[in-house]
Design a protein around this motif. Sequence first.
Motif, short mmCIF file in Angstrom:
data_model
loop_
_atom_site.label_atom_id
_atom_site.label_comp_id
_atom_site.label_asym_id
_atom_site.label_seq_id
_atom_site.Cartn_x
_atom_site.Cartn_y
_atom_site.Cartn_z
N GLU A 106 -21.41 74.73 -37.83
CA GLU A 106 -21.76 75.13 -36.47
C GLU A 106 -22.30 73.98 -35.63
O GLU A 106 -22.42 74.11 -34.41
CB GLU A 106 -22.79 76.28 -36.49
CG GLU A 106 -24.06 76.00 -37.25
CD GLU A 106 -24.01 76.56 -38.66
OE1 GLU A 106 -25.06 77.03 -39.14
OE2 GLU A 106 -22.93 76.51 -39.30
N TYR A 107 -22.64 72.86 -36.24
CA TYR A 107 -23.14 71.71 -35.50
C TYR A 107 -22.08 70.61 -35.33
O TYR A 107 -22.32 69.62 -34.62
CB TYR A 107 -24.35 71.10 -36.20
CG TYR A 107 -25.42 72.11 -36.54
CD1 TYR A 107 -25.93 72.97 -35.58
CD2 TYR A 107 -25.93 72.21 -37.84
CE1 TYR A 107 -26.90 73.91 -35.90
CE2 TYR A 107 -26.90 73.14 -38.16
CZ TYR A 107 -27.39 73.99 -37.20
OH TYR A 107 -28.35 74.91 -37.51
N ALA A 108 -20.94 70.77 -35.97
CA ALA A 108 -19.95 69.69 -36.01
C ALA A 108 -19.38 69.35 -34.64
O ALA A 108 -19.08 68.18 -34.35
CB ALA A 108 -18.83 70.05 -36.97
N PRO A 120 -19.67 70.59 -20.18
CA PRO A 120 -19.44 71.71 -21.10
C PRO A 120 -20.26 72.93 -20.71
O PRO A 120 -21.46 72.81 -20.43
CB PRO A 120 -19.87 71.16 -22.46
CG PRO A 120 -20.85 70.08 -22.12
CD PRO A 120 -20.38 69.47 -20.83
N PRO A 121 -19.66 74.10 -20.67
CA PRO A 121 -20.41 75.31 -20.33
C PRO A 121 -21.22 75.81 -21.53
O PRO A 121 -20.95 75.42 -22.68
CB PRO A 121 -19.31 76.31 -19.98
CG PRO A 121 -18.16 75.89 -20.84
CD PRO A 121 -18.23 74.38 -20.89
N PRO A 122 -22.21 76.66 -21.29
CA PRO A 122 -22.94 77.26 -22.41
C PRO A 122 -22.01 78.14 -23.25
O PRO A 122 -21.05 78.71 -22.74
CB PRO A 122 -24.00 78.12 -21.71
CG PRO A 122 -24.08 77.60 -20.32
CD PRO A 122 -22.72 77.09 -19.99
N GLY A 123 -22.32 78.22 -24.52
CA GLY A 123 -21.52 79.05 -25.41
C GLY A 123 -22.01 78.95 -26.83
O GLY A 123 -23.05 78.35 -27.10
N PRO A 124 -21.29 79.52 -27.77
CA PRO A 124 -21.75 79.53 -29.16
C PRO A 124 -21.92 78.14 -29.75
O PRO A 124 -22.75 77.94 -30.64
CB PRO A 124 -20.66 80.33 -29.89
CG PRO A 124 -19.47 80.32 -28.98
CD PRO A 124 -20.02 80.26 -27.60
N VAL A 169 -28.12 87.11 -24.07
CA VAL A 169 -27.45 86.85 -25.35
C VAL A 169 -28.39 87.12 -26.51
O VAL A 169 -27.96 87.58 -27.59
CB VAL A 169 -26.95 85.39 -25.40
CG1 VAL A 169 -26.46 85.02 -26.79
CG2 VAL A 169 -25.85 85.17 -24.38
N TYR A 170 -29.69 86.86 -26.31
CA TYR A 170 -30.66 86.99 -27.39
C TYR A 170 -31.54 88.23 -27.23
O TYR A 170 -32.59 88.33 -27.86
CB TYR A 170 -31.53 85.73 -27.46
CG TYR A 170 -30.75 84.53 -27.92
CD1 TYR A 170 -30.20 84.49 -29.20
CD2 TYR A 170 -30.56 83.43 -27.09
CE1 TYR A 170 -29.47 83.41 -29.63
CE2 TYR A 170 -29.84 82.33 -27.52
CZ TYR A 170 -29.29 82.33 -28.79
OH TYR A 170 -28.56 81.24 -29.23
#
Length: 309
Positions: free
Chosen positions: A67-69, A149-153, A164-165
């Motif tokens: 998930e960090y790659a 870059p837009p916000p996202g996962p 989202v949270y």
Amino acid sequence: MRAWSGCTARFSGVNSEINAALVGRLVAAQFPRWADLPVKPVQFSGWDNRTFHLGEAMSVRLPSAQEYAAQVEKEHLWLPRLAPHLPLPIPTPVALGVPGDGYPWHWSIYRWLEGEVATLERIDDPYRFAITLADFLTALQRIDPAGGPPPGPRNFYRGGPLTVYDAETRGAIAALEGRIDHHAALAVWHAALDATWNGPPVWVHGDVAAGNLLVKGGQLSAVIDFGCMAVGDPACDLAIAWTFLPRESREAFYAALALDKSAWARGRGWALWKGLITLAESSHTGLPNAEEARRVISTVLADHASSRR
């Protein structure tokens, strides 16, 4: 992002470890001109990435999980574009590594930035520190966001809406009933959700935390780890006001940032969310940061109760 103890972590699905030996092999195979440079772990390695010192002038960072790659190539693309517009140094990419030796993701070599991770003991003047940080964030927000870059996962929705949270936060509040002021926490969370953001998107760092701020000579000297950067709502970058800054310097931080009341309400929401999930998680895992999470939650609740912002 949570702190990580030690410099070795297993990466999911791969029978190997992120350690100095692996880094040395990757560097030797892909960048042989640096093969003779020593590789040493750093004292504070982080959670999303493992960081190592390469020689005297460079650092190596490897994502610790899938998930960090995606953060690696994003930093290589955008950091050189942001750096000329900022009043403090940020990481400078030197080389982009590729998967190899059993390690499955891209990785980075950066120029080494001098300084130590920010602690209150290392800061000569917390008031000046807060203003310097506010000036940095103001400059970041003024950079043209076109194409960013837009916000996202991939950046854990930093710069995006707190909704989202919502379920996670409400679940943590329910789980912590009897251990925190349940009604006050809900009031802060509702205020954050009601403080709708209607402004234009701006650049956000996404993880403004003490571990990503370097201090040298008692002053804020650099800002690192832009893996969660995006263009969106700047409120996520305000959480540092409650997670780290003392009350007097928090007031200076407020004054130096030209943001409206709703931004601070959402900022309290980001800080509360982080404190709640950390405290709830510590109840199950025994993580040693429960007291710090309690302090953050108490600070946010008290600030909300007394604030006119």
